[in-house]
Scaffold this motif. Structure first.
Motif, PDB file in Angstrom:
ATOM      1  N   UNK A 397       0.810  -1.328   0.120  1.00  0.00           N
ATOM      2  CA  UNK A 397      -0.038   0.113   0.085  1.00  0.00           C
ATOM      3  C   UNK A 397       0.774   1.245  -0.135  1.00  0.00           C
ATOM      4  N   UNK A 398       2.140   1.133   0.028  1.00  0.00           N
ATOM      5  CA  UNK A 398       3.086   2.281  -0.097  1.00  0.00           C
ATOM      6  C   UNK A 398       2.868   3.002  -1.300  1.00  0.00           C
ATOM      7  N   UNK A 399       2.801   4.263  -1.512  1.00  0.00           N
ATOM      8  CA  UNK A 399       3.067   5.203  -2.564  1.00  0.00           C
ATOM      9  C   UNK A 399       4.256   5.081  -3.134  1.00  0.00           C
ATOM     10  N   UNK A 400       4.500   5.804  -4.172  1.00  0.00           N
ATOM     11  CA  UNK A 400       5.750   5.631  -4.877  1.00  0.00           C
ATOM     12  C   UNK A 400       6.779   6.599  -4.327  1.00  0.00           C
ATOM     13  N   UNK A 401       6.140   7.777  -3.550  1.00  0.00           N
ATOM     14  CA  UNK A 401       6.985   8.603  -2.693  1.00  0.00           C
ATOM     15  C   UNK A 401       7.301   7.905  -1.312  1.00  0.00           C
ATOM     16  N   UNK A 402       6.462   7.108  -0.908  1.00  0.00           N
ATOM     17  CA  UNK A 402       6.763   6.261   0.463  1.00  0.00           C
ATOM     18  C   UNK A 402       7.890   5.398  -0.100  1.00  0.00           C
ATOM     19  N   UNK A 403       7.875   4.733  -0.971  1.00  0.00           N
ATOM     20  CA  UNK A 403       8.909   3.690  -1.378  1.00  0.00           C
ATOM     21  C   UNK A 403      10.393   4.419  -1.810  1.00  0.00           C
ATOM     22  N   UNK A 404      10.099   5.330  -2.272  1.00  0.00           N
ATOM     23  CA  UNK A 404      11.456   6.543  -2.540  1.00  0.00           C
ATOM     24  C   UNK A 404      11.948   6.624  -1.138  1.00  0.00           C
ATOM     25  N   UNK A 405      11.477   7.152  -0.218  1.00  0.00           N
ATOM     26  CA  UNK A 405      11.962   7.651   0.967  1.00  0.00           C
ATOM     27  C   UNK A 405      12.371   6.601   1.715  1.00  0.00           C
ATOM     28  N   UNK A 406      11.855   5.478   1.817  1.00  0.00           N
ATOM     29  CA  UNK A 406      12.180   4.365   2.331  1.00  0.00           C
ATOM     30  C   UNK A 406      13.537   3.729   1.933  1.00  0.00           C
ATOM     31  N   UNK A 407      13.633   3.582   0.496  1.00  0.00           N
ATOM     32  CA  UNK A 407      14.981   2.866  -0.103  1.00  0.00           C
ATOM     33  C   UNK A 407      16.142   3.954   0.147  1.00  0.00           C
ATOM     34  N   UNK A 408      15.770   5.302  -0.060  1.00  0.00           N
ATOM     35  CA  UNK A 408      16.838   6.152   0.091  1.00  0.00           C
ATOM     36  C   UNK A 408      17.258   6.394   1.595  1.00  0.00           C
ATOM     37  N   UNK A 409      16.474   6.134   2.366  1.00  0.00           N
ATOM     38  CA  UNK A 409      16.845   6.128   3.841  1.00  0.00           C
ATOM     39  C   UNK A 409      17.737   5.086   4.237  1.00  0.00           C
ATOM     40  N   UNK A 410      17.326   3.637   3.917  1.00  0.00           N
ATOM     41  CA  UNK A 410      18.094   2.731   4.049  1.00  0.00           C
ATOM     42  C   UNK A 410      19.397   2.655   3.278  1.00  0.00           C
ATOM     43  N   UNK A 411      19.394   3.209   1.998  1.00  0.00           N
ATOM     44  CA  UNK A 411      20.780   3.240   1.232  1.00  0.00           C
ATOM     45  C   UNK A 411      21.707   4.588   2.150  1.00  0.00           C
ATOM     46  N   UNK A 412      21.139   5.321   2.418  1.00  0.00           N
ATOM     47  CA  UNK A 412      21.936   6.406   3.185  1.00  0.00           C
ATOM     48  C   UNK A 412      22.420   6.392   4.540  1.00  0.00           C
ATOM     49  N   UNK A 413      21.518   5.369   5.330  1.00  0.00           N
ATOM     50  CA  UNK A 413      21.736   5.190   6.611  1.00  0.00           C
ATOM     51  C   UNK A 413      21.403   4.127   7.570  1.00  0.00           C
TER      52      UNK A 413
END
Length: 542
Positions: A397-413
């Motif tokens: 149910x995550x939106x494209x923006x939700x998925x973007x922020x989750x992937x970026x957050x895991x990638x960076x931190x």
């Protein structure tokens, strides 16, 4: 520590304390004695520029310690008159023009204009309980964020009053040299500058030595010191763990959303220094001339160098601490954890959507599927489609923006945080405690979710003071009660367990137990297992 009955203009009493260098006058407020702008080092201008810190000159009489001292130079000349106006103007612009969430607005705190900038910036602030009972209290020594480029320990959001009241602890915040003034490595050009690339970190070591000598006069225990910091402050904590000169000056470390697996390689540090000298028109053989160069010229050249570096991680390629083989013998956590201070307990964690607090691009909250794929491909290349499928599987149910922020957050931190916990645990010495902060802020319609910066107001018990970020409501107050108690417990004992949270086991490589911090906190083994494994592969951290 003595007191006086002299009345302060706000109805508060002045308080007098003795330091090694002379007496200082602070104020008594709400049962806490507060001293601001205490010099722990001499001015770093002139002959002291790019040199290791030295003690301040002593003084006679009583020196006022009533206001925050100067912040380190960090503003670009001719762009903003000082840091305070730069921050204020940025915040106002973001509030006025952003069609999406504004992290600038969220981070604003009443009375939040930083102090002036100056090379005479080696100052610290102390909050300590006013009870003069002879006991020695744990010391919580805060390192501010802003990468290695900016920020200040004078941010009122880090006021230590509530923490000192709640935990019967001494709280310290500190200013030190940053960016080019703290990390320009001229060692290749003159032996006199052999430490110039590390002086910003040596400032922190010098402040910790001040604590060893002076803190008992403020009711603190020099043998129970916890360093803690968020973002760049967390990176400073990790770098201190790799510095022999810092060994023995602290006994616990709490790292909040700060990753320094690697710092700058010496070759990059020397290249940046060469580029800086070229822009200043200073020959390498005449490097000593930089001590007499106007500060504005140095800062302008610094920003010019950064612009040429482009869109890179300036903490690993810019003017930041570097591996020189002596002051910092190796990267903090590469290829393994530094063995310098292996027995010290470490608490480390990050937030679920770090990246919502690291961008001002409103378009990222409005991505469609094509926009998501484009952005993640820029980040991960051929691995992007598989990564999106994986994250969609675990976030129905995550939106494209939700998925973007989750992937970026895991990638960076988040993935790197887990790798730091893993490598520190592999030393087989001091315990490691891992957390994952998932509480979502209600501000700005909840769109910031769990952003970068969200955990420190809870650690400081300042959620009402920082209501623009936390909302300041009953949920935030309740969670701050639990989180600040855990941070205090860790400072006191090296173990974050309190009756207010579930039992928090030390991290191990088999189960990977993690405290997931939310309204209802719980311990989950390896909460991002598949995502973590995929990110380790993408980041070459396997």
């Amino acid at each position: 520590m003595g007191t006086s009955n002299i009345n302060h203009s706000n109805g508060e009493d002045f308080i007098i304390a003795e330091t090694r260098f002379g007496k200082i006058r602070g104020i008594h407020h709400r049962g806490i004695n507060i001293f601001k702008g205490i010099p722990y080092g001499a001015s770093t201008e002139g002959v002291n520029r790019f040199m290791p810190p030295v003690d301040p000159a002593g003084w006679t009489g009583i020196r006022d310690a009533l206001e925050y001292g100067p912040s380190a130079p960090q503003s670009e000349p001719n762009k903003a008159s000082n840091l305070a106006s730069d921050v204020r103007n940025s915040a106002e612009e973001a509030i006025q023009t952003a069609s999406g969430p504004s992290i600038f607005a969220a981070l604003s705190v009443p009375g939040g204009n930083p102090a002036e900038e100056s090379e005479d910036c080696l100052v610290l602030n102390v909050w300590t309980p006013a009870i003069n009972d002879g006991r020695k209290r744990p010391v919580m020594f805060w390192l501010h964020g802003g990468g290695f480029r900016g920020g200040s320990g004078s941010n009122p959001g880090w006021d230590g009053t509530n923490l000192a009241l709640r935990g019967d602890v001494v709280v310290i915040t500190v200013n030190h040299r940053l960016n080019v003034m703290g990390f320009a490595d001229f060692s290749e050009f003159s032996e006199d500058f052999k430490a110039s690339g590390q002086v910003g970190m040596l400032d922190i070591v010098h402040a910790l030595k001040w604590v060893q000598v002076n803190i008992s006069q403020f009711g603190g225990d020099p043998n129970t010191v916890m360093i803690f910091g968020q973002s760049g402050g967390g990176r400073k904590c990790e770098t201190l763990l790799a510095m022999p000169s810092a060994k023995g000056l602290f006994q616990r470390v709490a790292i909040e959303s700060g990753i320094a697996i690697k710092i700058v390689d010496r070759s990059f540090a020397i290249r940046n220094a060469e580029n800086l000298l070229n822009k200043l028109g200073i020959r390498q053989a005449n490097v000593h001339a930089i001590r007499k160069t106007p500060l504005k010229q140095i800062m302008a050249a610094h920003f010019a160098v950064n612009r040429e570096l482009g869109d890179v991680d300036l903490d690993t390629l810019g003017f930041s601490p570097s591996v020189d083989g002596v002051i910092i013998p190796q990267h903090p956590f590469h290829p393994m954890a530094s063995p310098v201070s292996p027995d010290i307990p470490v608490m480390i964690g990050s937030t679920r959507t770090e990246y919502t607090g690291l961008t001002t691009d409103a378009r990222l909250w409005q991505l469609d599927e094509e926009g998501l794929r484009t952005r993640i491909k820029e980040l991960l290349g051929d691995q992007s489609d598989a990564m999106i499928r994986l994250y969609r599987k675990h976030n129905q149910g995550a939106t494209p923006s939700d998925l973007f922020f989750l992937i970026q957050s895991d990638y960076r931190y988040n993935a790197a945080t887990m790798k730091v916990a893993e490598r520190r645990t592999a030393l087989g010495k001091g315990p490691v405690y891992l957390y994952y902060f998932t509480w979502e802020s209600p501000v700005q319609g909840g769109q910031l979710k769990s952003p970068h910066n969200i955990e420190w107001p809870f650690a400081f018990d300042n959620v009402q003071l920082c209501a623009n970020l936390t909302g300041g409501g009953p949920e935030a107050i309740s969670l701050a009660d639990k989180v600040s108690e855990a941070w205090i417990a860790f400072a006191r004992t090296g173990n974050p367990n309190t009756p207010k949270l579930p039992y928090w086991p030390r991290f191990n490589l088999e189960d990977r137990p993690t405290m997931v911090i939310d309204n209802v906190s719980k311990v989950v083994n390896d909460p991002l297992c598949e995502q973590r494994i995929a990110m380790f592969r993408a980041l070459n951290l396997e």
